[in-house]
Write a protein that holds these residues in place. Structure first.
Motif, mmCIF file in Angstrom:
data_model
loop_
_atom_site.group_PDB
_atom_site.id
_atom_site.type_symbol
_atom_site.label_atom_id
_atom_site.label_comp_id
_atom_site.label_asym_id
_atom_site.label_seq_id
_atom_site.Cartn_x
_atom_site.Cartn_y
_atom_site.Cartn_z
ATOM 1 N N MET A 74 -30.513 -16.274 -64.854
ATOM 2 C CA MET A 74 -29.443 -17.273 -64.803
ATOM 3 C C MET A 74 -28.935 -17.518 -66.213
ATOM 4 N N SER A 75 -27.639 -17.269 -66.423
ATOM 5 C CA SER A 75 -27.074 -17.458 -67.762
ATOM 6 C C SER A 75 -26.861 -18.941 -68.030
ATOM 7 N N GLU A 76 -26.847 -19.297 -69.308
ATOM 8 C CA GLU A 76 -26.646 -20.691 -69.690
ATOM 9 C C GLU A 76 -25.356 -20.807 -70.487
ATOM 10 N N MET A 77 -24.519 -21.791 -70.151
ATOM 11 C CA MET A 77 -23.274 -22.012 -70.875
ATOM 12 C C MET A 77 -23.576 -22.451 -72.297
ATOM 13 N N ASN A 78 -22.655 -22.148 -73.201
ATOM 14 C CA ASN A 78 -22.797 -22.622 -74.573
ATOM 15 C C ASN A 78 -22.960 -24.132 -74.580
ATOM 16 N N LYS A 79 -23.710 -24.610 -75.547
ATOM 17 C CA LYS A 79 -23.998 -26.046 -75.591
ATOM 18 C C LYS A 79 -22.736 -26.865 -75.789
ATOM 19 N N ASN A 80 -21.827 -26.382 -76.644
ATOM 20 C CA ASN A 80 -20.596 -27.124 -76.939
ATOM 21 C C ASN A 80 -19.371 -26.296 -76.585
ATOM 22 N N TYR A 81 -18.324 -26.998 -76.185
ATOM 23 C CA TYR A 81 -17.047 -26.334 -75.908
ATOM 24 C C TYR A 81 -16.303 -26.148 -77.217
ATOM 25 N N ASP A 82 -15.957 -24.907 -77.525
ATOM 26 C CA ASP A 82 -15.253 -24.589 -78.760
ATOM 27 C C ASP A 82 -13.870 -24.033 -78.412
ATOM 28 N N PRO A 83 -12.841 -24.894 -78.435
ATOM 29 C CA PRO A 83 -11.499 -24.438 -78.032
ATOM 30 C C PRO A 83 -10.997 -23.243 -78.829
ATOM 31 N N LYS A 84 -11.231 -23.251 -80.129
ATOM 32 C CA LYS A 84 -10.671 -22.196 -80.986
ATOM 33 C C LYS A 84 -11.130 -20.810 -80.558
ATOM 34 N N SER A 85 -12.379 -20.700 -80.173
ATOM 35 C CA SER A 85 -12.918 -19.379 -79.852
ATOM 36 C C SER A 85 -12.472 -18.887 -78.478
ATOM 37 N N LEU A 86 -11.929 -19.782 -77.643
ATOM 38 C CA LEU A 86 -11.615 -19.398 -76.276
ATOM 39 C C LEU A 86 -10.122 -19.345 -75.963
ATOM 40 N N GLU A 87 -9.324 -20.234 -76.598
ATOM 41 C CA GLU A 87 -7.934 -20.415 -76.167
ATOM 42 C C GLU A 87 -7.075 -19.166 -76.336
ATOM 43 N N ARG A 88 -7.065 -18.592 -77.528
ATOM 44 C CA ARG A 88 -6.216 -17.415 -77.768
ATOM 45 C C ARG A 88 -6.623 -16.251 -76.860
ATOM 46 N N LYS A 89 -7.926 -16.015 -76.791
ATOM 47 C CA LYS A 89 -8.432 -14.914 -75.987
ATOM 48 C C LYS A 89 -8.072 -15.106 -74.512
ATOM 49 N N CYS A 90 -8.191 -16.345 -74.051
ATOM 50 C CA CYS A 90 -7.890 -16.669 -72.657
ATOM 51 C C CYS A 90 -6.414 -16.432 -72.366
ATOM 52 N N TYR A 91 -5.530 -16.919 -73.254
ATOM 53 C CA TYR A 91 -4.089 -16.794 -73.022
ATOM 54 C C TYR A 91 -3.665 -15.327 -73.041
ATOM 55 N N GLU A 92 -4.190 -14.589 -74.008
ATOM 56 C CA GLU A 92 -3.836 -13.172 -74.102
ATOM 57 C C GLU A 92 -4.238 -12.423 -72.833
ATOM 58 N N SER A 93 -5.377 -12.799 -72.256
ATOM 59 C CA SER A 93 -5.829 -12.167 -71.018
ATOM 60 C C SER A 93 -4.880 -12.489 -69.863
ATOM 61 N N LYS A 143 -16.960 -34.000 -71.848
ATOM 62 C CA LYS A 143 -17.705 -34.559 -70.716
ATOM 63 C C LYS A 143 -17.726 -33.568 -69.548
ATOM 64 N N LEU A 144 -16.580 -32.984 -69.268
ATOM 65 C CA LEU A 144 -16.492 -32.000 -68.183
ATOM 66 C C LEU A 144 -17.346 -30.784 -68.506
ATOM 67 N N TRP A 145 -17.316 -30.349 -69.759
ATOM 68 C CA TRP A 145 -18.113 -29.194 -70.170
ATOM 69 C C TRP A 145 -19.605 -29.468 -70.000
ATOM 70 N N ASN A 146 -20.045 -30.648 -70.451
ATOM 71 C CA ASN A 146 -21.472 -30.993 -70.393
ATOM 72 C C ASN A 146 -21.933 -31.167 -68.951
ATOM 73 N N ALA A 147 -21.082 -31.761 -68.120
ATOM 74 C CA ALA A 147 -21.437 -31.908 -66.707
ATOM 75 C C ALA A 147 -21.557 -30.537 -66.055
ATOM 76 N N SER A 148 -20.672 -29.624 -66.434
ATOM 77 C CA SER A 148 -20.718 -28.265 -65.883
ATOM 78 C C SER A 148 -21.992 -27.555 -66.323
ATOM 79 N N ARG A 149 -22.385 -27.773 -67.569
ATOM 80 C CA ARG A 149 -23.646 -27.177 -68.054
ATOM 81 C C ARG A 149 -24.819 -27.685 -67.230
#
Length: 923
Positions: free
Chosen positions: A1-20, A616-622
């Motif tokens: 079972m994989s574990e989500m990153n402890k903290n949500y880091d917008p910078k590392s995800l936003e550009r990659k997500c949009y480009e996809s 809060k949403l990220w931590n609840a999801s974790r």
């Protein structure tokens, strides 16, 4: 079972997500067989950058597009940019001037080549920034108002208007910019209050029987006076009507006329009439068939229509000379200080002049009739509804629209002139010769003027879809679904799109017109560079330090005084620069602010709350992902599971939120949408249900079937939440969805492809709601007692319930396990006398917690006394600061506000401590 990153880091995800998303074509229209839903992006200037107004409106459009895409509609969000005639030409001309070159040195053709090269180099900044905001526009269809297809549309539209007698060339009064040497639209006029003077002149009667006194703020225009007007009911001047005055300096005799426009109680009651240099005078001149004398050149210097001594003078130099001469003639009665509104060009800041010149006009008064009717009869609606009154106020008093501009950059007017001045209109010179049967011997010259930028913008809803060709896109997406825009361009763009849509397409261009408020700063001030309160949405997303912010807002071209002012104001508003909040926090803030108000006050501090929401949403999801061990996804029918009151309650609340989400989006109440999403996700799911689940999953008495019900509810409600919030916060919802889908076995590669949740009546459970709301109150009451009495969180306590009737007794027994887990309760006693205790009451039910053995009353009172003394010391210290006028005057505003907030918090804490002390003293 994989574990989500402890903290949500917008910078590392936003550009990659949009480009996809973009690479996979998720934004493109035509991806579904559903009904069409289309929005035309109001085309921002190609020279521009994304400002807060753009960010605000683009976010709201994206919410609508993402929602309808998830609802299965074939969505088209049509993007594009405007060539911005004046703005773009000015930028390129400035660059040339730095090289010591003017556009006239290059000639028209080479200058236009320069503009196109500059556009290719610098254009598109705003679309890059839109991508940072998550705008899911169909970029494959991006248009530019000067591209080949739109240029063809502009030409054919004008030719048809001319053929139908709705476009003509005539001499009319226009707003004239003496720096740009062009007519400008009313939208490009900035009316600024400035201190000036009101000069009172005596105009002698021609029969030498006396004089009439007039007052003017523009003495130089007296040289173009053709009459003096009085109100026909003004008893003071009844005997003057029909007489003449001898206009000083010019020695021309001009009539005294009667016109109801003149206000008897304003000034002297006599008004000089200069039809060629005042819009109101122009209308009076037409009513009375007066001559129109133009006294200015295009550069706003006095021309040959004035006495020789004034010719060639700048208008303001001429003003001084005329005042001096009138004074010497004994005709200057007095001079008063006067505050007046001065019309300035928004591009040049030069004082504009009403100027009589040959221009091309469109008969808006004819085209506007149907455009007015479709709003009056409800075919097109304004949201909020009150904005239709603003629309009516203009449409019911339409003037013909000046569509020509004396520029080089823009769509050139398809009109040609022969040597005799005859005018011919067609698509090109070849078409002119065929249409008018002109031989090659006839020399033709094309009109130098270009169209007002708003002309091509008025065609935008259908020209972007391929008009004048009959395309499949035009058939499918016109009329569009909604226009999202600001109230400041209802006159200049919305109405003109309505007129052109109804005229050329025979259909309305959009069904709804959603009018947003204007973004202002936290204090309600207009954002401007000089105030240092301008915000760049990308700075709010990425963050920026103070030094870089100051550097960005100032430049070497600024005057030192202005540069210092901007720096000072920037330090005042953002002493620590701007934090990075991420795109989703910014979008949520925009949505939450989108009320029905005329002005939208944007407080950066609010973004912190919505960034916390994302975390809060990220931590609840974790938590959910970490508590799915043993979860069996084959449970497709949740009704087969042992759903407790908490599960039934959260499903009911989810269903209620789904219903509200649909309602608020469809009614354009984005603020209420944000409110309902926030309330459900933060307060109901994260704060309560996740805590219920945590307690029950940790309870050894929880059965396997019950555990599966909790896990199912946790993950499936979370999946529903992600779909609900996706239109508002697309990046974090997509990132979490990629983790969640493996557990829910969702086969959709992206949350963008997931169906938006629909209302399910089988989820309604009012009884569960009543029980759970009661349970929340009970748990809160017990926790409040524990907190006030300083009972350690680790200590389990007994609780006594008194005054419990049969229904409440049954409810307490049924929910005793969850009460015990959530409130750290060891034993529950119902209707048993309690020993010395602290008490709280919930709807008549007494809740007692015995204090003997839990706390030392004397020690607790002593502790509270000590805390109060510490608070008194802090309160006194801060009050001393705030009572020091020197500190308040010199400290940055943000520091003063922070100290006031500290004081308020300390005083509130002291009040709470005193309440606790009083309770203990009563025991």
């Amino acid at each position: 079972m994989s574990e989500m990153n402890k903290n949500y880091d917008p910078k590392s995800l936003e550009r990659k997500c949009y480009e996809s998303w973009e690479a996979r074509g998720y934004f493109r229209s035509g991806n579904t067989e559903g009904g069409s839903y289309s929005i035309m992006l109001p085309p921002p200037n190609v020279t521009g950058t994304l400002h807060m107004g753009h960010g605000f409106q683009h976010t709201l459009m994206d919410v609508l597009i993402r929602y309808h895409r998830m609802m299965g509609d074939d969505t088209l969000w049509q993007p594009g940019t405007d060539h911005a005639g004046i703005a773009t030409q000015m930028v390129v001309e400035r660059n040339l001037n730095l090289e010591g070159i003017s556009r006239h040195d290059l000639g028209r053709e080479k200058f236009i080549e320069k503009v196109w090269r500059w556009k290719e180099y610098s254009g598109g900044n705003i679309t890059k920034q839109m991508r940072r905001l998550g705008a899911s526009a169909d970029w494959s269809r991006e248009r530019f108002t000067m591209d080949e297809g739109l240029s063809k549309a502009v030409t054919q539209a004008f030719v048809k208007l001319h053929e139908d007698g709705l476009a003509y060339r005539g001499k009319r009064l226009v707003n004239w910019d003496p720096v740009l040497l062009t007519a400008v639209s009313d939208l490009e006029v900035v009316q600024e209050e400035e201190k000036g003077s009101l000069w009172h002149f005596k105009y002698p009667l021609s029969d030498q029987s006396g004089y009439i006194e007039i007052a003017t703020t523009r003495p130089e225009t007296m040289l173009g006076d053709v009459a003096v007007a009085v109100n026909p009911e003004d008893e003071r001047y009844q005997s003057f009507i029909g007489k003449k005055i001898t206009l000083p300096i010019t020695n021309r005799d001009i009539p005294i006329i009667a016109d109801e426009y003149v206000e008897k109680d304003f000034g002297t009651g006599c008004v000089k009439i200069t039809p060629a240099h005042d819009f109101n005078d122009y209308e009076i001149g037409k009513r009375h068939d007066l001559p129109m004398i133009n006294i200015l050149t295009k550069e706003a210097k006095l021309n040959d229509s004035v006495p020789e001594k004034y010719r060639g003078l700048d208008r303001f130099d001429a003003r001084k000379a005329i005042v001096e001469d009138m004074d010497q003639l004994g005709l200057l009665a007095k001079v008063e200080s006067h505050t007046l509104k001065v019309p300035r060009g928004d591009r040049t800041s030069s004082v504009l002049e009403p100027y009589l010149t040959e221009q091309w006009f469109v008969k808006a008064s004819v085209l506007g009739k149907k455009a007015l009717e479709v709003v009056e009869n409800g075919t097109v609606r304004f949201v909020p509804d009150n904005w239709k009154n603003t629309y009516y106020s203009w449409m019911r008093d339409l003037q013909d629209w000046c569509v020509s501009r004396q520029l080089w950059w823009g769509h050139r007017i398809p009109a040609w002139y022969d040597e005799k001045g005859n005018v011919y209109v067609a698509e090109d010179e070849k078409a002119v010769r065929i249409k008018y049967n002109l031989s090659e011997d006839v020399c033709l010259t094309q009109d130098d003027d270009v169209f007002d930028t708003w002309f091509s913008a008025a065609l935008w809803p259908f020209s972007t879809l391929g008009w004048p060709e009959k395309t499949a896109a035009l058939e499918k997406y016109y009329p569009t679904s909604v226009l999202v825009t600001g109230f400041d361009i209802i006159f200049f763009w919305v109405a003109r799109m309505m007129m052109f849509g109804l005229y050329f397409m025979k259909e309305i261009p959009f069904k709804d017109i959603y009018i947003t408020g204007l973004i202002r700063d936290a204090e309600g001030q207009k954002m401007s560079k000089s105030k240092g309160n301008v915000l760049d949405p990308v700075d709010l997303i990425d963050g920026i330090d103070l030094g870089s912010l100051i550097e960005k807002r100032t430049s070497s071209l600024m005057q030192p005084q202005m540069k210092a002012k901007v720096e000072k104001q920037t330090r005042k508003h953002f002493p620590n620069g701007i934090e990075a909040y991420g795109t989703d926090a910014l979008r949520f803030t925009f949505v939450a602010l989108a009320s029905t108000s005329r002005d939208v006050n944007f407080d950066v501090a609010r973004m912190e709350g919505y960034r916390n929401f994302c975390n809060k949403l990220w931590n609840a999801s974790r938590f959910v992902m970490m508590n799915l061990e043993g979860f069996d996804v084959t449970y497709k029918n949740k009704h087969a599971l042992d759903m407790g009151v908490a599960e039934r309650w959260i499903w009911h609340q989810f269903n209620q939120t789904v219903a509200l989400s649909h309602k608020h989006i469809e009614s354009y109440r984005f603020d209420l949408l944000a409110q309902s999403l926030y309330e459900f996700v933060w307060n109901q799911y994260c704060d309560w249900y996740v805590e219920f689940a945590k307690a029950l999953l940790n309870d050894p008495k929880t059965t396997e079937n019950k555990k599966q019900a909790i896990q199912y509810t946790l993950i499936k409600v979370l999946e529903g939440i992600l779909a609900l919030v996706h239109p508002v916060i697309p990046f974090i919802s997509e990132a979490i969805y990629q983790e969640v889908k493996s557990y829910t076995k969702n086969t959709k590669d992206s949350l963008m492809l997931v169906k938006y949740p629909e209302v399910d009546v089988t989820l309604e459970d009012q009884r569960a709601c009543e029980e759970l709301e009661w349970l929340q109150k009970v748990i809160t009451a017990i926790r409040t007692i524990r907190s006030e009495m300083n009972v350690k969180p680790s200590v389990s306590i007994p609780v006594y319930f008194k005054n419990a009737n049969e229904v409440l007794t049954s409810r307490i027994e049924k929910l005793s396990d969850i009460i015990a887990q959530m409130a750290k309760v060891a034993d529950i006693h119902i209707n048993v006398e309690a020993p010395l205790s602290a008490t709280n009451i919930v709807a008549g039910l007494e809740i007692h917690i015995p204090l003997e053995g839990l706390i030392d009353l004397d020690a607790e009172r002593a502790r509270l006394d000590k805390e109060k003394l510490k608070l008194d010391k802090e309160i006194s210290r801060i009050q001393g600061k705030l009572n020091n006028q020197k500190f308040v005057a010199n400290a940055p505003e943000a520091v003063v506000i922070k100290e006031k907030e500290k004081l308020a918090n300390y005083e509130l804490t002291k009040t709470k401590l005193q309440t606790q002390f009083d309770k203990l003293s009563a025991l």
